[in-house]
Design an enzyme around this catalytic site. Structure first.
Site, PDB file in Angstrom:
ATOM      1  N   ARG B 187      -2.303  -9.201  -6.386  1.00  0.00           N
ATOM      2  CA  ARG B 187      -2.679  -9.764  -5.082  1.00  0.00           C
ATOM      3  C   ARG B 187      -4.189  -9.711  -4.874  1.00  0.00           C
ATOM      4  NH1 ARG B 187       1.913 -12.253  -5.411  1.00  0.00           N
ATOM      5  NH2 ARG B 187       3.706 -10.860  -5.324  1.00  0.00           N
ATOM      6  N   GLU B 310      11.146  -2.011  -5.573  1.00  0.00           N
ATOM      7  CA  GLU B 310      10.808  -3.152  -6.432  1.00  0.00           C
ATOM      8  C   GLU B 310      10.717  -2.761  -7.911  1.00  0.00           C
ATOM      9  OE1 GLU B 310       8.480  -6.111  -3.415  1.00  0.00           O
ATOM     10  OE2 GLU B 310       7.232  -4.651  -4.401  1.00  0.00           O
ATOM     11  N   ASP B 384       6.665  -7.730   5.083  1.00  0.00           N
ATOM     12  CA  ASP B 384       5.666  -7.584   4.033  1.00  0.00           C
ATOM     13  C   ASP B 384       4.400  -8.386   4.311  1.00  0.00           C
ATOM     14  OD1 ASP B 384       4.408  -6.937   1.702  1.00  0.00           O
ATOM     15  OD2 ASP B 384       5.652  -8.174   0.399  1.00  0.00           O
ATOM     16  N   GLU B 412      -2.714 -11.884   0.616  1.00  0.00           N
ATOM     17  CA  GLU B 412      -1.564 -12.336  -0.166  1.00  0.00           C
ATOM     18  C   GLU B 412      -0.810 -13.476   0.503  1.00  0.00           C
ATOM     19  OE1 GLU B 412       1.268  -9.233  -0.969  1.00  0.00           O
ATOM     20  OE2 GLU B 412       2.710 -10.582  -1.912  1.00  0.00           O
TER      21      GLU B 412
END
Lengths: 724, 724
Positions: B187, B310, B384, B412
């Site tokens: 990112r 994740e 997010d 991002e």
């Protein structure tokens, strides 16, 4: 208290310098530092007292811009300009054909020897006044002339009268960028790719302009934007729009854009079933692609192709050969004046011949079969950008095909961007080498500039060392390699010493007491790296993949000819690659005169000894000592030379800002540590075969062989990412 | 001819400015431009006429260095310094305890309210002369005070008498770098990682120092060097040597270094069979690792850990929980004063609850169970880093655990580094939000600064937007987001407007006619991006993986909660995510007062409408128009706002160099194009469900939906490389 105050002030002024240092690195050799010498400053001020220059094209506008940048910095005043040519002018900058007839008359003779990119800077008289004229046949010559004049000022040349005519001797003076679309750079050690594809075409980074300026200042006129390990996507419209934006900027500095063409692009982009060069659909695909590109970029240079080499697709995948592949692309580009540069860097995993022989064997039979707009690009040596190689035997041997010589400016096998190695010394050695292919004096230079066989299409390519680092090249002295490559591409007969001197003066200082020792250091630096990495003709003993640090023990790579043990052949009997008739007989690829020399241990220069011969550890070198001892002492000599470089740099401190001094000093300390690492690791490893002690004068290794073998560098820079 | 000459001169001076522009970007808000106002320059010159400052530590030396850099640039003269405190001094810079007693006496009272990192700048009298004193309890306060004084000068504040006391309200003011060891930045949109691991520890890039200066100037005191998607290698001795070199520099600017700890490191580095936090060998491994780190870096900050999130390994792999994992590491660090920051960014592929609810559900039960040296780091919103989210329900709810708020400074989901979006406006919205968890006024700020529940360990973290781009952040205005994050971490009660004004003045110009419209533009920019990307509470409708551009149609990713369709739920009936009791009931995670508001379409602020409600296309918005029309008009409004930004920037031209103007103008043109892309792609897609025409005032889309769906960006920056 006064002393205290003084110290404070001194301290602060040092801090100030330290801080400005790393931004200075950005300016390269175009820093245009103020001329402190009052006589020179006055002379130069007189020279720019009244300038005429036309701005009728983008290139000429950039010539003006450069004067506008440089003069106020050099002289702390602006130049003064007239709108037409006047008797008062002290500096007239104009195309030859547009000069007043009395000026033309005085210069006519000079222009017989300049070519389309050449220029002239000459002091003559106009209406009874002395005037300096910069003139050329084309706009680009004007731009080159302006850069040269500014260079002469920055290097403190006397310019009260000047008489300089110069034309480039090589037509394509080209940088090859091994830049991937994700901005990683294969074998790049100066950060990442300058090309910010994400932000192009909308965002034009100032760096693109400054990159073009720097190149134009040394005469580079071509750039290949993408890696030879190519991604077909660059040929997609989305990317072509971005390439067009770059080409527009570069055009205004006389630089043509080239792309690498992935041979399988018709399959990957065109959804064809084949990339067979004899397939009409494939031929059409490339023709249409060429049309699509030239519509955007009318002066597009052409394609650089790596085919059937190291896993890249090529015509051989379809039972065709290099000529089929190259001519198919050349046919597509030919209507637009585009060219194909086809790389001869091939060696097959299915061929167990000495790798050094394979390119010659594969390409020589095609001599004369390529179309007129095809050039074959040959690396300087027969292996791969080693610290030292004999010249590639194709030079001189391939008589009916124009060859581009490919040098590596980036330091893949040369310590990355922490080692100070002045590469023009290496380039010079190759260019000066005599191929004997048309009798004595048939130097590589004469092959490259076309004079030996009368080629008109000529070229020199350098794999760029340029990245996103603030100073462009990682190591500040690596700027000299970019500079020097450009200068040699312009004139392959320039000496490395001349280039070192020019660069030092333009970059740091013209003080003789600074320039002389530093020049010596730069010149020596190339021999130093040979000594501490690969002395006496050793080669390719680098650690796996990343080629960072020594790995002479590596023997487990997929292909024999990727393994260092393949190249040094060390065993209990001796060391070296036998390329004489008792071995691979690679010497037969050279002209008879050289073959005889290379085959004979009494005649061969010792710098090539182990390149061509496998010799016992007790072989007597010319100085009478045993090979083992001589090898060890060479490694030590390399280390000692780096120590001398550190001393030279320390002595140069008075001419440097604190920041400049510290930066290079840190890098030299790393270089010393790594030179010692090379010496220790290689000698410990070779000692397992020689079974002999280190001779007197060679330092004891700091660690064990097991330690050196255990070192791993998983994130060493410059390796191709896995997705390619 | 005179006019012609004038035009030429003008032309050249523009070129000169254009050229210097991109190097100026490097200087950030510390450019120390010359003070042109004669009265101010004279006042400031008086202020620095006689300076005393001690240099008894590295931090104090850096305070001196900064004065040495700044004063000559601001005032074109050096400050004058005395070796001891003198009656003649105009500026005395010294620790409180080392001040002469009569000065201490005058400041004693002020020091009751400052903390260990705070400072005071105050004009008082010394031996009957007026003197300005910068004082603090610790060296770092002195450094902060010096930076503040220089900022006040650069922003043209009147300083003839000054009375300023300031202390940071948050203890850990931290940048999280998502930098990988190969220098890619997850990112990251400003080039690549600043950390040149290859050249460390031997080569100290000037950028490390300038990075530390910039951070110290805004009070940032902690940096996490590595990505939360962690590579265990950073904990190896070879890398720890490199980390130590960075820590040494950063320490001298009051910045502590942290690393991300990969939970499975004991297996990967230690050859253990498990990373079970209850296994004694694992516990020992971490203890030994902590000892190894602290031996090199005595003030090492600690570990930031992303576990069981994740794909990252964590304690749940061994049937343990977050408390087991965090406390195990905290035990290892505790003897050295180190801390663990444990991220609460979790959502399970095996949990089909609304993703927005999962972190709360998973972490709330652990409240009060973590060791004292553990902080839990919670993203600002429950999904997010969207352009807009309601605050994360854990804030205020987790009463016995200190929470670090994690903001994303990098963009991002906010247009990468080509969109001008002033993020402090987003940060302010979250910090000012009332959680109601301890009654009205229980703002997120009060959770974060510890005042709500009396925490002493407090923190604010920002995912850095810093890279190797010459200007550090890609977009010049993204520098304001770094700046603004630092200022809010120092004082979460500062307004976004104040921050914008400070930054504009320090970076560009203090001219009111410049600052006022630009400030308005910055403040509006955040609402603009919400409007053209995700209006009315829409969220996570970004294209796959890279999150560049719109992808509301994406429905094929491996996990449901990675797909945009999961979040917008558009169908023929309507659009939005029902998080009321008829849906996921995520509203129940908020305090009663908010739950009631959020559940009720008549009470909920429309900016959160589709975050919490699924509503029919003909739902009537507060202004009386249908939801579909309102949504479309919001998209259009975002585009219009970008057009206004372009106009504002054009009007600011007189205050800018040509280069500054052009750079932002290019970026704004890209932003406009992409805002239109967002509007057109989203509306065309949602229209397939709403089946309604675009309302009047909304521009016709430039392309078809199929076109927008076909766009692919295989090399969009900021994606994790495959080898991780």
């Amino acid at each position: 208290m006064n002393l205290n105050k003084l110290l404070f002030l001194l301290y602060f002024s040092i801090c100030l310098n330290a801080n400005s240092q790393n931004l200075d690195g950005y300016k390269l050799w175009l820093n245009y530092d103020k001329i402190e010498d009052p006589q020179l400053a006055s002379d130069y001020s007189n020279l720019v007292r009244s300038i005429y220059l036309s701005n009728s094209s983008d290139i000429l506008k950039n010539a003006q811009n450069e004067l506008g940048r440089a003069i106020p910095r050099l002289l702390e005043k602006n130049g003064s300009y007239t709108a037409t040519i006047q008797p008062e002018n002290t500096l007239i900058i104009e195309l030859f054909e547009k000069l007043p007839s009395d000026l033309r008359l005085q210069l006519e003779n000079d222009f017989r020897t300049t070519n389309d990119e050449g220029f002239l800077i000459k002091t003559i008289s106009y209406k009874s006044n002395p005037v300096t004229v910069i003139s050329a046949k084309k706009d680009i010559g004007i731009l080159y002339g302006v850069f040269r004049l500014l260079h002469l000022m920055q290097t403190h040349q006397k310019l009260t009268t000047i008489d300089l005519i110069d034309s480039p001797k090589v037509k394509l003076r080209m940088l090859d960028h091994w830049d991937n679309l994700d901005r990683t750079v294969e074998r790049g050690y100066a950060g990442f790719s300058l090309w910010n594809w994400q932000k192009l075409p909308g965002y034009i980074d100032q760096r693109y302009i400054d990159y073009a300026r720097a190149n134009a200042s040394i005469g580079i006129n071509a750039t290949v934007l993408t890696n030879v390990n190519a991604n077909a996507l660059i040929l997609n419209p989305m990317y072509l729009d971005k390439v067009e934006a770059l080409a527009t900027i570069f055009r205004s500095y006389g630089i043509q854009v080239y792309l690498t063409a992935r041979f399988s692009a018709p399959i990957e982009l065109g959804n064809l079933k084949t990339a067979d060069p004899l397939d009409p659909d494939v031929q059409n695909w490339w023709k249409n692609k060429a049309a699509e590109i030239y519509k955007r970029i009318p002066d597009f240079g052409g394609f650089l192709v790596k085919a059937n080499s190291e896993g890249q697709p090529g015509p051989q995948n379809y039972g065709r050969n290099h000529v089929d592949g190259a001519n198919m692309m050349a046919t597509a580009l030919e209507p637009y004046g585009g060219i194909v540069i086809w790389r001869a860097f091939v060696y097959s995993e299915h061929d167990d011949t000495d790798r050094a022989k394979q390119a010659y064997d594969e390409f020589l039979p095609y001599d004369g079969k390529f179309m007129d707009n095809v050039l074959v690009q040959v690396k300087n040596g027969p292996i791969d950008f080693q610290p030292r190689e004999p010249f590639h035997p194709l030079f001189g041997a391939m008589k009916q095909t124009p060859l581009v010589i490919e040098f590596q400016i980036t330091q893949e096998y040369l310590g990355f961007s922490t080692h100070l190695v002045f590469l023009p010394k290496l380039f010079e050695e190759v260019l000066d080498a005599d191929t004997f292919q048309k009798g004595k004096g048939s130097t590589v230079s004469k092959v490259i500039d076309g004079s030996l066989y009368g080629n008109t299409l000529t070229g020199m390519a350098g794999v760029a060392n340029i990245g996103t680092d603030l100073n462009w090249t990682g190591h500040p002295f690596a700027q000299a390699n970019w500079y020097g490559f450009g200068r040699l591409a312009w004139n392959p007969y320039l000496s490395a010493e001349t280039i070192a001197e020019e660069w030092l003066k333009a970059t740091y200082s013209s003080e003789k007491a600074f320039v002389e020792p530093l020049k010596k250091m730069m010149i020596t630096s190339r021999e130093a790296v040979v000594n501490y990495m690969t002395p006496l003709g050793l080669h390719h003993i680098f650690d796996t993949g990343h080629h960072y640090g020594p790995g002479p023990w590596v023997d487990d790579l997929g292909r024999p000819d990727w393994n260092p043990v393949y190249y040094h052949n060390a065993d209990y009997n001796g060391i070296g690659f036998d390329r004489t008739p008792t071995g691979s007989n690679a010497t037969e690829q050279y002209a008879k005169e050289l073959e005889t020399i290379y085959n004979d241990t009494r005649k061969i220069p010792e710098k090539y000894l182990l390149w061509f011969h496998h010799l016992p550890w007790d072989y007597k070198l010319k100085n009478g000592i045993d090979l083992w001892d001589g090898l060890a002492l060479k490694y030590q000599e390399g280390v000692n030379q780096v120590k001398d470089m550190i001393t030279t740099w320390k002595n140069a401190k008075p001419y440097l800002t604190e920041g400049q001094f510290k930066e290079i000093n840190m890098l030299l300390q790393i270089q010393l540590k790594e030179a010692e690492w090379w010496r220790d690791a290689c000698l410990l490893y070779f000692q397992t075969f020689s079974q002999r002690p280190l001779p007197k004068g060679v330092d004891k290794p700091a660690h064990t062989l097991a330690y050196y073998r255990s070192l791993k560098f998983p994130f060493a820079p410059g390796i191709r990412p896995q997705w390619d």
